[in-house]
Motif scaffolding. Structure first.
Motif, PDB file in Angstrom:
ATOM      1  N   GLN A  11       0.845  -1.191   0.000  1.00  0.00           N
ATOM      2  CA  GLN A  11       0.000   0.000   0.000  1.00  0.00           C
ATOM      3  C   GLN A  11       0.885   1.247   0.000  1.00  0.00           C
ATOM      4  N   SER A  12       0.291   2.420   0.116  1.00  0.00           N
ATOM      5  CA  SER A  12       1.060   3.661   0.006  1.00  0.00           C
ATOM      6  C   SER A  12       1.946   3.929   1.211  1.00  0.00           C
ATOM      7  N   THR A  13       1.671   3.290   2.358  1.00  0.00           N
ATOM      8  CA  THR A  13       2.502   3.538   3.542  1.00  0.00           C
ATOM      9  C   THR A  13       3.123   2.283   4.136  1.00  0.00           C
ATOM     10  N   SER A  14       2.710   1.090   3.694  1.00  0.00           N
ATOM     11  CA  SER A  14       3.245  -0.129   4.300  1.00  0.00           C
ATOM     12  C   SER A  14       3.081  -1.330   3.373  1.00  0.00           C
ATOM     13  N   THR A  15       3.746  -2.409   3.767  1.00  0.00           N
ATOM     14  CA  THR A  15       3.713  -3.659   3.014  1.00  0.00           C
ATOM     15  C   THR A  15       3.528  -4.807   3.983  1.00  0.00           C
ATOM     16  N   LEU A  16       2.561  -5.686   3.728  1.00  0.00           N
ATOM     17  CA  LEU A  16       2.358  -6.879   4.540  1.00  0.00           C
ATOM     18  C   LEU A  16       2.980  -8.089   3.863  1.00  0.00           C
ATOM     19  N   VAL A  37      12.768   5.651  -5.390  1.00  0.00           N
ATOM     20  CA  VAL A  37      13.933   6.313  -4.814  1.00  0.00           C
ATOM     21  C   VAL A  37      13.851   6.158  -3.303  1.00  0.00           C
ATOM     22  N   LYS A  38      14.872   5.551  -2.710  1.00  0.00           N
ATOM     23  CA  LYS A  38      14.876   5.254  -1.271  1.00  0.00           C
ATOM     24  C   LYS A  38      14.839   6.537  -0.440  1.00  0.00           C
ATOM     25  N   ILE A  39      13.991   6.529   0.578  1.00  0.00           N
ATOM     26  CA  ILE A  39      13.968   7.567   1.600  1.00  0.00           C
ATOM     27  C   ILE A  39      14.329   6.874   2.909  1.00  0.00           C
ATOM     28  N   LYS A  40      15.365   7.352   3.586  1.00  0.00           N
ATOM     29  CA  LYS A  40      15.836   6.734   4.818  1.00  0.00           C
ATOM     30  C   LYS A  40      14.683   6.594   5.816  1.00  0.00           C
ATOM     31  N   GLY A  41      14.527   5.370   6.331  1.00  0.00           N
ATOM     32  CA  GLY A  41      13.511   5.106   7.344  1.00  0.00           C
ATOM     33  C   GLY A  41      12.099   4.994   6.827  1.00  0.00           C
ATOM     34  N   GLU A  42      11.912   5.072   5.501  1.00  0.00           N
ATOM     35  CA  GLU A  42      10.559   5.017   4.948  1.00  0.00           C
ATOM     36  C   GLU A  42      10.470   4.179   3.680  1.00  0.00           C
ATOM     37  N   THR A  43      11.375   3.222   3.530  1.00  0.00           N
ATOM     38  CA  THR A  43      11.401   2.403   2.326  1.00  0.00           C
ATOM     39  C   THR A  43      11.614   0.949   2.708  1.00  0.00           C
ATOM     40  N   ARG A  44      10.889   0.049   2.066  1.00  0.00           N
ATOM     41  CA  ARG A  44      11.022  -1.364   2.405  1.00  0.00           C
ATOM     42  C   ARG A  44      12.324  -1.953   1.852  1.00  0.00           C
ATOM     43  N   ILE A  45      12.674  -3.086   2.375  1.00  0.00           N
ATOM     44  CA  ILE A  45      13.896  -3.805   2.051  1.00  0.00           C
ATOM     45  C   ILE A  45      13.810  -4.299   0.600  1.00  0.00           C
ATOM     46  N   PRO A  46      14.886  -4.168  -0.165  1.00  0.00           N
ATOM     47  CA  PRO A  46      14.862  -4.689  -1.539  1.00  0.00           C
ATOM     48  C   PRO A  46      14.723  -6.214  -1.562  1.00  0.00           C
ATOM     49  N   PHE A  84      20.978   0.179   2.953  1.00  0.00           N
ATOM     50  CA  PHE A  84      20.363   0.151   4.280  1.00  0.00           C
ATOM     51  C   PHE A  84      21.410  -0.152   5.345  1.00  0.00           C
ATOM     52  N   GLU A  85      21.157   0.315   6.568  1.00  0.00           N
ATOM     53  CA  GLU A  85      21.953  -0.047   7.737  1.00  0.00           C
ATOM     54  C   GLU A  85      21.013  -0.441   8.854  1.00  0.00           C
ATOM     55  N   TYR A  86      21.449  -1.368   9.688  1.00  0.00           N
ATOM     56  CA  TYR A  86      20.737  -1.741  10.914  1.00  0.00           C
ATOM     57  C   TYR A  86      19.289  -2.168  10.645  1.00  0.00           C
ATOM     58  N   VAL A  87      19.109  -3.137   9.772  1.00  0.00           N
ATOM     59  CA  VAL A  87      17.786  -3.668   9.451  1.00  0.00           C
ATOM     60  C   VAL A  87      17.499  -4.805  10.430  1.00  0.00           C
ATOM     61  N   TYR A  88      16.748  -4.490  11.466  1.00  0.00           N
ATOM     62  CA  TYR A  88      16.426  -5.442  12.526  1.00  0.00           C
ATOM     63  C   TYR A  88      15.095  -6.137  12.271  1.00  0.00           C
ATOM     64  N   ILE A  89      14.907  -7.269  12.945  1.00  0.00           N
ATOM     65  CA  ILE A  89      13.609  -7.927  13.067  1.00  0.00           C
ATOM     66  C   ILE A  89      13.128  -7.581  14.472  1.00  0.00           C
ATOM     67  N   HIS A  90      11.959  -6.924  14.576  1.00  0.00           N
ATOM     68  CA  HIS A  90      11.521  -6.514  15.915  1.00  0.00           C
ATOM     69  C   HIS A  90      10.009  -6.343  16.026  1.00  0.00           C
ATOM     70  N   ILE A  91       9.591  -5.900  17.177  1.00  0.00           N
ATOM     71  CA  ILE A  91       8.179  -5.709  17.520  1.00  0.00           C
ATOM     72  C   ILE A  91       7.660  -4.401  16.935  1.00  0.00           C
ATOM     73  N   GLY A  92       6.399  -4.414  16.527  1.00  0.00           N
ATOM     74  CA  GLY A  92       5.735  -3.205  16.066  1.00  0.00           C
ATOM     75  C   GLY A  92       4.417  -3.551  15.413  1.00  0.00           C
ATOM     76  N   ASN A  93       3.523  -2.581  15.345  1.00  0.00           N
ATOM     77  CA  ASN A  93       2.186  -2.841  14.817  1.00  0.00           C
ATOM     78  C   ASN A  93       1.858  -2.117  13.523  1.00  0.00           C
ATOM     79  N   GLY A 100      12.476   1.106   8.231  1.00  0.00           N
ATOM     80  CA  GLY A 100      13.108   0.229   7.260  1.00  0.00           C
ATOM     81  C   GLY A 100      13.340  -1.171   7.791  1.00  0.00           C
ATOM     82  N   CYS A 101      12.908  -1.435   9.029  1.00  0.00           N
ATOM     83  CA  CYS A 101      13.081  -2.756   9.638  1.00  0.00           C
ATOM     84  C   CYS A 101      11.907  -3.666   9.299  1.00  0.00           C
ATOM     85  N   LEU A 102      11.999  -4.880   9.784  1.00  0.00           N
ATOM     86  CA  LEU A 102      10.998  -5.908   9.546  1.00  0.00           C
ATOM     87  C   LEU A 102      10.248  -6.174  10.850  1.00  0.00           C
ATOM     88  N   LEU A 103       8.959  -5.857  10.879  1.00  0.00           N
ATOM     89  CA  LEU A 103       8.115  -6.099  12.049  1.00  0.00           C
ATOM     90  C   LEU A 103       7.410  -7.435  11.896  1.00  0.00           C
TER      91      LEU A 103
END
Length: 148
Positions: A11-16, A37-46, A84-93, A100-103
């Motif tokens: 979608q325009s703000t997120s990806t499931l 075009v990547k925006i830091k902190g607002e772009t999904r992982i390639p 990307f730097e510091y792409v963690y797997i973590h908690i979030g809703n 840019g991390c994976l929730l």
């Protein structure tokens, strides 16, 4: 151990997505949206295949998780993600919880694919996945786009 993430709603703000561990469904995922075009902190992982390792640095987020969870020592981080730097797997809703991390979560808010993509039961999914990953010596994750 092989993780496979198949995205199913962009979608325009997120990806499931759906996360599988050694071909068995584990949990849902949420990432930022796709951008040309990547925006830091607002772009999904390639799309691609990445190694996953613990980042053994005591960051502020690591301290927060250690205070909260007795099973936690360091975050799992995707290695060598281009741009990307510091792409963690973590908690979030929702997308406000990821830079840019994976929730991860055990459910999604709705079965409708709309602008309100949200995960549910993120803590339980994170704990279960973290404990599974902690016993693995070699972890990779393949990230691919599904059809949507």
């Amino acid at each position: 151990m092989k993780l496979t993430l198949t995205r199913f709603s962009g979608q325009s703000t997120s990806t499931l997505g759906l996360l599988f561990v050694d071909n068995s469904f584990e949990c849902f995922t949420l990432e930022d949206e796709e951008r040309v075009v990547k925006i830091k902190g607002e772009t999904r992982i390639p799309e691609g295949t990445y190694r996953v390792k613990k980042r053994e640095v005591l960051s502020g987020l690591t301290k927060k998780y250690r205070d909260r969870f007795d099973f936690f020592d360091y975050h799992f981080m995707l290695q060598d993600v281009p741009g990307f730097e510091y792409v963690y797997i973590h908690i979030g809703n929702d997308e406000t919880n990821t830079d840019g991390c994976l929730l991860v979560g055990d459910g999604v808010k709705s079965n409708r694919f709309d602008e309100k993509n949200n995960l549910q039961s993120s803590t339980s999914a994170f704990e279960r996945l973290y404990k599974r990953l902690s016993g693995a010596l070699d972890i990779t994750i393949e990230i691919k786009n599904g059809r949507y």
